[in-house]
Design an enzyme around this catalytic site. Structure first.
Site, PDB file in Angstrom:
ATOM      1  N   HIS A  73      -6.943  -9.994   7.951  1.00 20.01           N
ATOM      2  CA  HIS A  73      -5.952  -9.188   8.681  1.00 20.01           C
ATOM      3  C   HIS A  73      -4.801  -8.778   7.785  1.00 20.01           C
ATOM      4  O   HIS A  73      -4.590  -9.338   6.715  1.00 20.01           O
ATOM      5  CB  HIS A  73      -5.434  -9.946   9.901  1.00 20.01           C
ATOM      6  CG  HIS A  73      -4.552 -11.113   9.583  1.00 20.01           C
ATOM      7  ND1 HIS A  73      -5.029 -12.378   9.382  1.00 20.01           N
ATOM      8  CD2 HIS A  73      -3.206 -11.199   9.425  1.00 20.01           C
ATOM      9  CE1 HIS A  73      -4.030 -13.201   9.127  1.00 20.01           C
ATOM     10  NE2 HIS A  73      -2.906 -12.517   9.136  1.00 20.01           N
ATOM     11  N   HIS A  79       6.407  -8.524  10.920  1.00 22.45           N
ATOM     12  CA  HIS A  79       5.896  -9.868  11.235  1.00 22.45           C
ATOM     13  C   HIS A  79       6.955 -10.933  10.984  1.00 22.45           C
ATOM     14  O   HIS A  79       6.956 -11.975  11.641  1.00 22.45           O
ATOM     15  CB  HIS A  79       4.652 -10.130  10.376  1.00 22.45           C
ATOM     16  CG  HIS A  79       4.027 -11.470  10.556  1.00 22.45           C
ATOM     17  ND1 HIS A  79       3.880 -12.089  11.779  1.00 22.45           N
ATOM     18  CD2 HIS A  79       3.496 -12.341   9.642  1.00 22.45           C
ATOM     19  CE1 HIS A  79       3.282 -13.258  11.612  1.00 22.45           C
ATOM     20  NE2 HIS A  79       3.050 -13.441  10.331  1.00 22.45           N
ATOM     21  N   HIS A 207       5.937 -14.624   2.960  1.00 27.03           N
ATOM     22  CA  HIS A 207       6.299 -13.912   4.186  1.00 27.03           C
ATOM     23  C   HIS A 207       7.770 -13.484   4.131  1.00 27.03           C
ATOM     24  O   HIS A 207       8.113 -12.329   4.381  1.00 27.03           O
ATOM     25  CB  HIS A 207       6.049 -14.801   5.404  1.00 27.03           C
ATOM     26  CG  HIS A 207       4.601 -14.983   5.742  1.00 27.03           C
ATOM     27  ND1 HIS A 207       3.810 -15.935   5.147  1.00 27.03           N
ATOM     28  CD2 HIS A 207       3.801 -14.319   6.625  1.00 27.03           C
ATOM     29  CE1 HIS A 207       2.579 -15.853   5.668  1.00 27.03           C
ATOM     30  NE2 HIS A 207       2.547 -14.886   6.549  1.00 27.03           N
TER      31      HIS A 207
HETATM   32 MN    MN Z   1      -0.690 -12.991   9.195  1.00 27.78          MN
END
Ligand code: MN
Length: 257
Positions: A73, A79, A207
């Site tokens: 993904h 996110h 992230h």
């Molecule tokens: Mn992810």
């Protein structure tokens, strides 16, 4: 011959090969498991609507139950809280979805140490040999973790100290986000960050820093071993989920043979 006619011919005669980097999507596809008190995603599941029966005599179809971050993904900038003002998965630039890719192979290091963290020196040693990271392209980080993809326990590799899987050091994540021209980082693991990333500073540095810089993540890739270090053209096809933070994606690599 036009460029695209040439490509079509090369695909036909095998001088350009299409390599599927996508993990099969099923109820047994490994998914992330966050510790308490955090909420978790659901496993992928098919729910049958009809199968050539009284519910639909001539047709078969399903509803699907899935998280956005299930299987192979794409992570969009929104996110993460650091990228909350960035684009969602429906807004990912097409030039990011069809882009050059390089493959950095650290599978030997990850086999010796499942908590291996990629460093800036590792990447600069690679670029000294192979050339610069691609402008607007992808860094694909090979760790050999795809061989564990058939088994959730082997894939997450968790014990009472949490998950043990390779990732990227916070310093290197910051450098990739801020100092290199890549559009994103692709990995073989369940997420772009190491299993032990909750304890890094900042926590989940890939992230935090890459998505915070408007870049992207790509996870649970397979078959990176079939790709050369340079020269791959990547085709990434996430669903255009409006407002979505990510999406399962088919990821294909075009490679000259
Ligand atoms: Mn992810």
């Amino acid at each position: 011959m036009s460029l695209l006619d040439g490509l079509s011919k090369a695909l036909g005669d095998g001088s350009v090969e299409i390599v599927d980097l996508t993990a099969p999507l099923s109820a047994t596809t490994p998914i992330l498991q966050l510790p308490e008190p955090f909420a978790n995603t659901i496993p992928f599941r098919l729910e049958e609507i009809s199968r050539y029966d009284e519910r639909g005599p001539r047709w078969y179809w399903n509803d699907i139950h899935t998280g956005e971050h299930t299987g192979t993904h794409l992570d969009a900038p929104v996110h993460w809280v650091s990228g909350k003002d960035g684009h969602d998965v429906s807004q990912v630039p097409l030039r990011t979805l069809v882009a050059p890719a390089v493959v950095l192979d650290f599978s030997a290091q990850a086999a010796a140490n499942p908590d291996f963290l990629l460093s800036i020196d590792d990447v600069t040693a690679w670029t000294a040999e192979h050339g610069a990271l691609p402008d607007g392209g992808w860094l694909l980080y090979r760790t050999g973790w795809d061989t564990r993809g058939h088994d959730q326990d082997a894939f997450l590799n968790a014990d009472d100290t949490g998950s043990h899987s390779p990732g990227v050091s916070p310093e290197c994540a910051r450098w990739l986000a801020e100092e290199t021209p890549i559009t994103g980082l692709g990995v073989e693991t369940v997420g772009t960050d190491a299993g032990q990333a909750p304890g890094l500073e900042p926590m989940f540095p890939c992230h935090e820093l890459l998505l915070g810089a408007g870049k992207h993540g790509l996870t649970q890739l397979q078959n990176l071993a079939a790709l050369p270090p340079t020269g791959t053209l990547l085709v990434v096809s996430p669903l255009p989920i409006v407002g979505g933070s990510g999406s399962p994606a088919r990821v294909l690599a075009l490679v000259e043979r």
